[in-house]
Design a protein around this motif. Structure first.
Motif, PDB file in Angstrom:
ATOM      1  N   LYS A 191      32.940  13.052  49.956  1.00 20.19           N
ATOM      2  CA  LYS A 191      33.012  13.249  51.402  1.00 20.19           C
ATOM      3  C   LYS A 191      31.608  13.082  51.965  1.00 20.19           C
ATOM      4  O   LYS A 191      30.632  13.590  51.409  1.00 20.19           O
ATOM      5  CB  LYS A 191      33.522  14.647  51.733  1.00 20.19           C
ATOM      6  N   ILE A 241      30.215  14.443  54.439  1.00 19.91           N
ATOM      7  CA  ILE A 241      29.601  15.712  54.828  1.00 19.91           C
ATOM      8  C   ILE A 241      28.902  16.402  53.654  1.00 19.91           C
ATOM      9  O   ILE A 241      27.938  17.140  53.831  1.00 19.91           O
ATOM     10  CB  ILE A 241      30.633  16.651  55.498  1.00 19.91           C
ATOM     11  N   THR A 246      35.086  13.350  57.772  1.00 14.44           N
ATOM     12  CA  THR A 246      34.265  14.561  57.701  1.00 14.44           C
ATOM     13  C   THR A 246      32.923  14.384  58.394  1.00 14.44           C
ATOM     14  O   THR A 246      32.385  15.320  58.961  1.00 14.44           O
ATOM     15  CB  THR A 246      33.999  14.988  56.239  1.00 14.44           C
ATOM     16  N   ASP A 247      32.347  13.190  58.331  1.00 13.93           N
ATOM     17  CA  ASP A 247      31.029  12.919  58.888  1.00 13.93           C
ATOM     18  C   ASP A 247      30.832  11.409  58.947  1.00 13.93           C
ATOM     19  O   ASP A 247      31.635  10.651  58.403  1.00 13.93           O
ATOM     20  CB  ASP A 247      29.956  13.565  58.003  1.00 13.93           C
ATOM     21  N   SER A 279      40.342  11.632  55.925  1.00 12.64           N
ATOM     22  CA  SER A 279      39.802  12.576  54.938  1.00 12.64           C
ATOM     23  C   SER A 279      40.695  12.629  53.701  1.00 12.64           C
ATOM     24  O   SER A 279      40.208  12.623  52.574  1.00 12.64           O
ATOM     25  CB  SER A 279      39.672  13.959  55.574  1.00 12.64           C
TER      26      SER A 279
END
Length: 123
Positions: free
Chosen positions: A38, A40, A76-77, A28
């Motif tokens: 990011k 997310i 994050t995702d 991240s």
């Protein structure tokens, strides 16, 4: 003195925290330091640049005629990267860090995807 305290705090954290959590934070932080978005925060239809690590790479369909799918994780995702019509892409393998650019879409299952992204291998 504040730097010594900060150093000790980071050292203690590194020694006591789960390795997976440290990897997530490092990914991240690395993505944020490059100015990449990011995963997310990315929405369908948005043109994005992301940096992350490939968790898995697989062929799609019969004899890979459906393309190559790779799961990109940025801390994050995850976002699926899909290269249509490809059987294999040199350098695209699990564990690689990539910088990708493309438009966010969705797969049939609703997860985020970027089709035929432009990419740069980072390490």
């Amino acid at each position: 003195m504040a730097t010594a305290e900060g150093y000790l705090r980071r050292l203690t954290r590194r020694l006591t925290e789960a390795p997976e959590q440290l990897d997530v934070e490092e990914l991240s932080d690395e993505a944020a330091s490059t100015g990449a978005q990011k995963a997310i925060d990315c929405q369908r239809g948005q043109e994005v640049t992301m940096v992350g690590t490939l968790r898995s790479v697989e062929c799609n369909g019969k004899g890979c005629a459906g393309g190559v799918k790779a799961e990109l994780f940025d801390g994050t995702d995850t976002v699926m990267l899909v290269w249509l019509g490809q059987r294999r892409i040199p350098g695209i393998e699990s564990g690689r860090t990539l910088k990708v650019h493309g438009r966010v879409g969705k797969l049939d299952n609703g997860s985020k995807a970027i089709y035929n992204p432009h990419y740069e291998i980072q390490k």
